[in-house]
Design an enzyme around this catalytic site. Structure first.
Site, PDB file in Angstrom:
ATOM      1  N   LYS A  13      12.438  92.502 -31.979  1.00 20.81           N
ATOM      2  CA  LYS A  13      12.850  92.523 -30.623  1.00 20.81           C
ATOM      3  C   LYS A  13      12.832  93.863 -29.856  1.00 20.81           C
ATOM      4  O   LYS A  13      12.483  94.051 -28.625  1.00 20.81           O
ATOM      5  CB  LYS A  13      14.432  92.236 -30.611  1.00 20.81           C
ATOM      6  CG  LYS A  13      15.452  92.282 -29.604  1.00 20.81           C
ATOM      7  CD  LYS A  13      16.680  91.645 -29.688  1.00 20.81           C
ATOM      8  CE  LYS A  13      17.611  92.328 -30.799  1.00 20.81           C
ATOM      9  NZ  LYS A  13      18.306  93.739 -30.356  1.00 20.81           N
ATOM     10  N   ARG A  89      27.002  90.438 -28.475  1.00 23.65           N
ATOM     11  CA  ARG A  89      27.000  90.176 -29.781  1.00 23.65           C
ATOM     12  C   ARG A  89      27.864  88.940 -30.307  1.00 23.65           C
ATOM     13  O   ARG A  89      27.707  88.338 -31.619  1.00 23.65           O
ATOM     14  CB  ARG A  89      27.454  91.340 -30.629  1.00 23.65           C
ATOM     15  CG  ARG A  89      26.265  92.466 -30.732  1.00 23.65           C
ATOM     16  CD  ARG A  89      26.695  93.670 -31.704  1.00 23.65           C
ATOM     17  NE  ARG A  89      25.843  94.701 -31.680  1.00 23.65           N
ATOM     18  CZ  ARG A  89      24.853  94.793 -32.021  1.00 23.65           C
ATOM     19  NH1 ARG A  89      24.173  93.841 -32.804  1.00 23.65           N
ATOM     20  NH2 ARG A  89      23.960  95.892 -32.104  1.00 23.65           N
ATOM     21  N   ARG A 128      10.937  96.720 -48.210  1.00 23.18           N
ATOM     22  CA  ARG A 128      10.910  98.280 -48.340  1.00 23.18           C
ATOM     23  C   ARG A 128      11.205  98.740 -49.331  1.00 23.18           C
ATOM     24  O   ARG A 128      12.194  98.466 -50.125  1.00 23.18           O
ATOM     25  CB  ARG A 128      11.720  98.634 -47.158  1.00 23.18           C
ATOM     26  CG  ARG A 128      11.771 100.169 -46.792  1.00 23.18           C
ATOM     27  CD  ARG A 128      12.274 100.634 -45.557  1.00 23.18           C
ATOM     28  NE  ARG A 128      13.785 100.342 -45.406  1.00 23.18           N
ATOM     29  CZ  ARG A 128      14.530 100.449 -44.259  1.00 23.18           C
ATOM     30  NH1 ARG A 128      13.847 101.245 -43.292  1.00 23.18           N
ATOM     31  NH2 ARG A 128      15.645 100.025 -44.052  1.00 23.18           N
ATOM     32  N   ARG A 156      17.042 100.592 -51.221  1.00 23.63           N
ATOM     33  CA  ARG A 156      18.296 100.617 -50.738  1.00 23.63           C
ATOM     34  C   ARG A 156      19.117  99.621 -50.986  1.00 23.63           C
ATOM     35  O   ARG A 156      18.279  98.276 -50.812  1.00 23.63           O
ATOM     36  CB  ARG A 156      18.331 101.224 -49.522  1.00 23.63           C
ATOM     37  CG  ARG A 156      17.691 102.465 -49.063  1.00 23.63           C
ATOM     38  CD  ARG A 156      17.757 103.096 -47.740  1.00 23.63           C
ATOM     39  NE  ARG A 156      17.967 101.998 -46.916  1.00 23.63           N
ATOM     40  CZ  ARG A 156      17.929 102.135 -45.410  1.00 23.63           C
ATOM     41  NH1 ARG A 156      17.999 103.278 -45.165  1.00 23.63           N
ATOM     42  NH2 ARG A 156      18.238 101.182 -44.703  1.00 23.63           N
ATOM     43  N   ARG A 167      22.985  89.437 -44.105  1.00 25.80           N
ATOM     44  CA  ARG A 167      22.943  89.999 -42.836  1.00 25.80           C
ATOM     45  C   ARG A 167      22.419  89.083 -41.836  1.00 25.80           C
ATOM     46  O   ARG A 167      23.083  88.790 -40.600  1.00 25.80           O
ATOM     47  CB  ARG A 167      22.358  91.239 -42.702  1.00 25.80           C
ATOM     48  CG  ARG A 167      22.359  91.995 -41.726  1.00 25.80           C
ATOM     49  CD  ARG A 167      22.108  93.502 -41.793  1.00 25.80           C
ATOM     50  NE  ARG A 167      20.707  93.802 -41.763  1.00 25.80           N
ATOM     51  CZ  ARG A 167      19.896  94.398 -42.615  1.00 25.80           C
ATOM     52  NH1 ARG A 167      20.204  94.574 -43.830  1.00 25.80           N
ATOM     53  NH2 ARG A 167      18.459  94.595 -42.076  1.00 25.80           N
TER      54      ARG A 167
END
Length: 212
Positions: A13, A89, A128, A156, A167
């Site tokens: 996006k 949101r 990642r 992480r 998420r």
């Protein structure tokens, strides 16, 4: 041209938003930029937002909605149009945006939804890895280090598959009612995001040109 761009984390996006702004000359309005500007300029809503942020609290919807209204009322919006990114949101914010636009006499021309299968986003977002010694960032699939071994690299917590999926699930649950709201108004154009960046933008261009 007044547009809203939507898409799950990792769908591309932000990349498409930057290309839209460059190509069509609209004002990019992201929630982060709006908050920073409102607080720096010490607007009424900016001061109020800062009071919550300084206490480590979430900024209430009515303050966020107020900051959006302040920004949309500025002269550059009337002159160039906007691309709203990261807001609304929630469905409540979508209803508040409807009211704000109506009060300001602004028409929303379209909603660009960059659609990507969530399972491929989990791979994209959870790949990642970071080198323990150098701090350099790599991706297990798309940009793997030549000397990869598990001991020298770590992930992480935010990048671990379980966290990424959670998420995404939250984003899907929040985003679906908003998309449905705009679909009923005939405003949503779905763009397949799981293709090359330029191919995605070619479709985005077609949609925006058809709205002019």
């Amino acid at each position: 041209m007044n547009l809203l761009i939507m898409g799950l984390p990792g769908a591309g996006k932000g990349t498409q938003a930057a290309k839209i702004v460059e190509e069509f000359g609209v004002v990019h309005i992201s929630t982060g930029d709006m908050f920073r500007a409102a607080m720096a300029n010490k607007t009424e809503m900016g001061v109020l937002a800062k009071s919550f942020i300084d206490k480590g609290e979430l900024v209430p919807d009515e303050v966020t909605n107020g900051i959006v209204k302040e920004r949309l009322a500025q002269a550059d919006i009337a002159e160039k149009g906007f691309l709203l990114d990261g807001y609304p949101r929630t469905i409540e914010q979508a209803h508040a945006l409807d009211e704000t636009l109506a009060n300001l006499g602004i028409k929303l021309d379209g909603v660009i939804n960059i659609s990507v299968d969530p399972s491929s986003l989990v791979e994209r977002l959870s790949g990642r890895i970071i080198n323990r010694k150098t701090g350099e960032t790599y991706h297990k699939v798309f940009n793997p280090p030549a000397d990869y071994n598990e001991e020298d690299y770590y992930q992480r917590e935010d990048d671990k598959p379980k966290t990424v999926k959670r998420r995404l699930d939250i984003n899907i649950a929040q985003g679906e009612p908003i998309l449905e709201h705009y679909r009923k108004a005939g405003l949503v154009s779905d763009i397949e995001g799981n293709q090359a960046i330029d191919a995605v933008f070619a479709e985005v261009e077609k949609v925006i040109s058809s709205l002019k």
